[in-house]
Each structure stands twice: as C-alpha cells, then as structure tokens.
Scaffold this active site. Sequence first.
Site, PDB file in Angstrom:
ATOM      1  N   LYS A  41       0.731  -1.265   0.247  1.00 22.25           N
ATOM      2  CA  LYS A  41      -0.165  -0.129   0.121  1.00 22.25           C
ATOM      3  C   LYS A  41       0.873   1.140  -0.056  1.00 22.25           C
ATOM      4  O   LYS A  41       0.373   1.706  -0.723  1.00 22.25           O
ATOM      5  CB  LYS A  41      -0.818   0.304   1.147  1.00 22.25           C
ATOM      6  CG  LYS A  41      -1.971  -1.113   1.245  1.00 22.25           C
ATOM      7  CD  LYS A  41      -3.092  -1.021   1.890  1.00 22.25           C
ATOM      8  CE  LYS A  41      -4.608  -2.335   1.725  1.00 22.25           C
ATOM      9  NZ  LYS A  41      -5.340  -2.073   2.737  1.00 22.25           N
TER      10      LYS A  41
ATOM     11  N   LYS B  56      -5.235 -11.294  -6.404  1.00 23.02           N
ATOM     12  CA  LYS B  56      -6.087 -11.283  -5.760  1.00 23.02           C
ATOM     13  C   LYS B  56      -7.343 -10.144  -6.174  1.00 23.02           C
ATOM     14  O   LYS B  56      -6.772  -9.116  -6.870  1.00 23.02           O
ATOM     15  CB  LYS B  56      -6.025 -11.003  -4.701  1.00 23.02           C
ATOM     16  CG  LYS B  56      -6.876 -10.935  -3.023  1.00 23.02           C
ATOM     17  CD  LYS B  56      -6.341 -10.233  -2.134  1.00 23.02           C
ATOM     18  CE  LYS B  56      -6.053  -9.130  -1.161  1.00 23.02           C
ATOM     19  NZ  LYS B  56      -5.902  -8.031  -0.137  1.00 23.02           N
TER      20      LYS B  56
ATOM     21  N   LYS C  52     -11.501  -4.484  -4.571  1.00 26.36           N
ATOM     22  CA  LYS C  52     -11.293  -3.224  -4.496  1.00 26.36           C
ATOM     23  C   LYS C  52     -10.832  -2.097  -4.758  1.00 26.36           C
ATOM     24  O   LYS C  52     -11.572  -1.133  -6.018  1.00 26.36           O
ATOM     25  CB  LYS C  52     -11.972  -2.746  -3.274  1.00 26.36           C
ATOM     26  CG  LYS C  52     -12.909  -3.329  -2.105  1.00 26.36           C
ATOM     27  CD  LYS C  52     -12.285  -2.571  -0.903  1.00 26.36           C
ATOM     28  CE  LYS C  52     -13.335  -3.338   0.385  1.00 26.36           C
ATOM     29  NZ  LYS C  52     -12.891  -3.457   1.699  1.00 26.36           N
TER      30      LYS C  52
HETATM   31  P1  TYM Z   1     -11.112  -5.960   3.949  1.00 27.80           P
HETATM   32  O1  TYM Z   1     -11.768  -4.975   4.607  1.00 27.80           O
HETATM   33  O2  TYM Z   1      -9.825  -5.473   3.021  1.00 27.80           O
HETATM   34  O3  TYM Z   1     -11.522  -7.063   4.347  1.00 27.80           O
HETATM   35  C1  TYM Z   1     -12.451  -7.311   4.681  1.00 27.80           C
HETATM   36  C2  TYM Z   1     -12.065  -8.563   4.446  1.00 27.80           C
HETATM   37  O4  TYM Z   1     -12.676  -9.631   2.812  1.00 27.80           O
HETATM   38  C3  TYM Z   1     -11.422 -10.872   2.711  1.00 27.80           C
HETATM   39  N1  TYM Z   1     -11.200 -11.033   1.716  1.00 27.80           N
HETATM   40  C4  TYM Z   1     -10.811 -11.650   0.828  1.00 27.80           C
HETATM   41  N2  TYM Z   1     -10.992 -12.558   0.441  1.00 27.80           N
HETATM   42  C5  TYM Z   1     -11.120 -13.684  -0.294  1.00 27.80           C
HETATM   43  N3  TYM Z   1     -10.914 -13.057  -1.323  1.00 27.80           N
HETATM   44  C6  TYM Z   1     -10.276 -11.740  -1.278  1.00 27.80           C
HETATM   45  N4  TYM Z   1      -9.908 -11.514  -2.725  1.00 27.80           N
HETATM   46  C7  TYM Z   1     -10.344 -10.740  -1.013  1.00 27.80           C
HETATM   47  N5  TYM Z   1     -10.048  -9.706  -0.253  1.00 27.80           N
HETATM   48  C8  TYM Z   1     -10.762  -9.358   0.800  1.00 27.80           C
HETATM   49  C9  TYM Z   1     -10.158 -10.126   3.616  1.00 27.80           C
HETATM   50  O5  TYM Z   1      -9.083 -10.888   3.963  1.00 27.80           O
HETATM   51  C10 TYM Z   1     -11.171  -9.222   5.078  1.00 27.80           C
HETATM   52  O6  TYM Z   1     -11.453 -10.912   5.998  1.00 27.80           O
HETATM   53  N6  TYM Z   1      -7.652  -5.384   8.397  1.00 27.80           N
HETATM   54  C11 TYM Z   1      -8.978  -6.341   7.181  1.00 27.80           C
HETATM   55  C12 TYM Z   1      -9.797  -5.178   8.502  1.00 27.80           C
HETATM   56  C13 TYM Z   1      -9.843  -5.531  10.219  1.00 27.80           C
HETATM   57  C14 TYM Z   1      -9.604  -6.889  10.919  1.00 27.80           C
HETATM   58  C15 TYM Z   1      -9.160  -6.515  11.967  1.00 27.80           C
HETATM   59  C16 TYM Z   1     -10.551  -7.842  10.668  1.00 27.80           C
HETATM   60  C17 TYM Z   1      -9.473  -4.606  10.897  1.00 27.80           C
HETATM   61  N7  TYM Z   1      -9.335  -4.699  12.226  1.00 27.80           N
HETATM   62  C18 TYM Z   1      -9.776  -7.054  13.217  1.00 27.80           C
HETATM   63  C19 TYM Z   1     -10.313  -8.783  10.823  1.00 27.80           C
HETATM   64  C20 TYM Z   1      -9.850  -8.623  12.391  1.00 27.80           C
HETATM   65  C21 TYM Z   1      -9.293  -5.713   6.088  1.00 27.80           C
HETATM   66  O7  TYM Z   1      -8.597  -4.752   5.242  1.00 27.80           O
HETATM   67  O8  TYM Z   1     -10.216  -6.493   5.670  1.00 27.80           O
END
Ligand code: TYM
Length: 353
Positions: free
Chosen positions: A115, A217, A220
């Site tokens: 990032k 992957k 978004k």
């Molecule tokens: P975020 O908002 O980017 O994504 C949310 C969830 O979706 C999953 N994900 C995917 N899983 C499979 N294939 C993909 N292509 C894919 N893209 C996204 C992510 O793994 C996630 O589970 N850092 C985290 C948010 C967060 C969080 C937390 C998660 C903040 N605090 C505490 C768990 C516990 C994030 O940016 O997810």
Amino acid sequence: MSEFKELVFSGVQPTGNLHLGNYLGAIRKFVALQQSHNCVYCVVDLHALTAQLVHEDLPGQTRSITAAFLASGIDPKAHIVFNQSRVPQHAELAWIFNCVARIGWMNRMTQFKDKAGKDRENASLGLLAYPSLMAADILVYRATHVPVGDDQKQHLELTRDIAQKFNSDFSDRIAQCGLGVETLVGNEKINGYFPLTEPLIEGPAPRVMSLRDGTKKMSKSDVSDLSRINLTDDAETISKKIRRAKTDPEPLPGDLEGLAGRPEAENLVGIYAALSDSTKEAVIAEFGGQQFSAFKPILSELAVTVLAPISSEMRRLLDDVTYIDAVLADGGERAGVIAQKTMKDLREIIGLL
Ligand code: TYM
C-alpha cells in the site's frame, strides 16, 4: 485449568464496494459462525483513514457494509454489529500496542509495503501502525477466533506476537492483579491476559482471485470492474463478468491435481465450491471433463441465486438509514461494555492511575 471463553471477532473496512472475495473469504463465514459462537462484527471506519484521510461518503460506506452484514444473514440482536469509532477503547488499546509492537515488525508487513509503494516516507503513520489497531480491535474483546481471507494472515500472526509480548512483559503484574488466564496453546502453557487468537482462513476460497488474472487477488482497487463481482451487481452483470472471465482452453480436469498451474480454472472451481458450501473435490467430481463454455453458465446461475437476494435486501435496508444507525448504536453500546472492562483491567496491569 481455566480457558479463554471462545469469541469470534472480525472487521471489514468501509472503503469501496464489497466484492465476491470479501463475501466468500469473510462474510459468508461470519454468518456460519453465528451458529456455534458469540460473534462481534465490526465496520472498521478508523482503518479507512489510514490509506486515505478524506472520504467522499464515509457514513454511506459504513452503512453499506452494515447493510451487507445484515442482508447476508448476520443477526444483530443475537450477536454484535457496530462501527469501530463508536468504541474509543479500540484506539486507546492501539496506543498501548504501539508501545508493545516493534517498528521492525511493522516494516515487515507485506500489506504495508504494497500500500505504501515506493514512496514509503510519505505514507501516513497510521498506515504503518495499522496492524496494531487491528490487534486492538480483536484483543479489546479478548477474541479467540478471527475469520478472514488469506490476505490477513500476516496481520493475525502479528496480533499473536503482540499478545504474547504483552503477556510475557507483564506476566508478574497480570498474576499480581489476579487477571491471568491459564491456557494451553499447542504444547505451551500460557498464563496471560490476552488469548493467542486463531485465524479461521480455511475453506475452498480463502483467496478469491481476479476474474481477469488468476494470479492476482480480487480487489476493490483493481481498475477493471470486470476483474471482480460486486455484491451490488445485477444478474446480467454477474453473468457477463463470469462469461468474460479469463480461462485456459483445456476442459476442467478429472482430479484436483489437474488444477495445478491453472490458476483461473482453480479460482472458478473454488468460487463454485464456496458458493455451494461444498469442496473443490466435489466440484471436480461433478464437472471434471466439461468445457468452460458449459461450466460458466452453471456457475453464473449459482452466483446469481446466492447474491441476488443479498443485493436486493441491501437496497431495501439502505432505504432505512434510521434502522441501520440504530443497529450500530445498539451494537456499539454492547461492544463498549466489554471493551471498557478490558481497558479497566489493563490500566490496573500497566499501572495507569
Ligand atoms: P478488508 O476490508 O480489506 O477485507 C474484508 C475481508 O475480506 C477478505 N478478503 C478476501 N478474501 C478472499 N479473497 C479475496 N480476494 C479477498 N479480499 C478481501 C479479507 O481477508 C477480510 O477478511 N484489515 C482488515 C480489516 C480489519 C480486521 C480487523 C479483520 C481491521 N481489523 C480485525 C479482522 C479482525 C481489512 O482490511 O479487510
């Protein structure tokens, strides 16, 4: 021996549209875990500030993720649904964890490197400290299990490192205050305040890949909308994107090993398996030997059957902002009760008057 009480926590950032990766890698698992666990699901709005400070419609994005949770089947009464910034203890604990975690740990995070790109000096301090806030999200509830996609694995390892260092740095104080929990982790007996949280990453689609490039992957931020299926796409758009999904010219293989080296085929098989609560083995057993021209329409139909009710329910819910806001307020209050207790314990352990 006492044990940490099992609790599930996970979060989703309110940035951009949710896509099939978010749904299969995370939200669908959130829904299933409600049957067996107490769950806390959070829209992590403070995290959204790390990469970009000013957002066009942060309240709208937060409500939209909340609507996606509810429309997918999360029950906000039986469990807790809220947005992160309502519970200030997340940020408070993150500060403590900033003082536990080492800069070297943060510098090793691949998501930070991706990032921040080449211009690291110019990335926000928040982006570097992001995993420390994430650890606080989880550990302010002393959560034991965290369902996430594969891309969050490294952050969860860091969460365990933070918990472990805190437990060992403060072990005497934790014991003196009578706040320790003795628990067996692997073969090791830990007497600490924080559990060593387990990631729940398994399943047939822990990493859903781009429909345009099976080595990337689904995300978004991909410039091509054809690379992902958004939760808000209509049936026609979903069918078009699957029809145009990149594949190789071979038919589907007759066994799992035949998927090796065929990332696009493996991705579509994984998506089908996850959407049908099945396994890649079962999908191959059913469709092995078939051409993509035959498999893709069946996959489209399944995707539309699963996603259409979610997107129409999301639209319905988003017409009732008062209801969504009431869910978040109620969830925030209930989450706050747990988080306040943790911070009270921590003040005692650390010695903050
Ligand atoms: P975020 O908002 O980017 O994504 C949310 C969830 O979706 C999953 N994900 C995917 N899983 C499979 N294939 C993909 N292509 C894919 N893209 C996204 C992510 O793994 C996630 O589970 N850092 C985290 C948010 C967060 C969080 C937390 C998660 C903040 N605090 C505490 C768990 C516990 C994030 O940016 O997810």
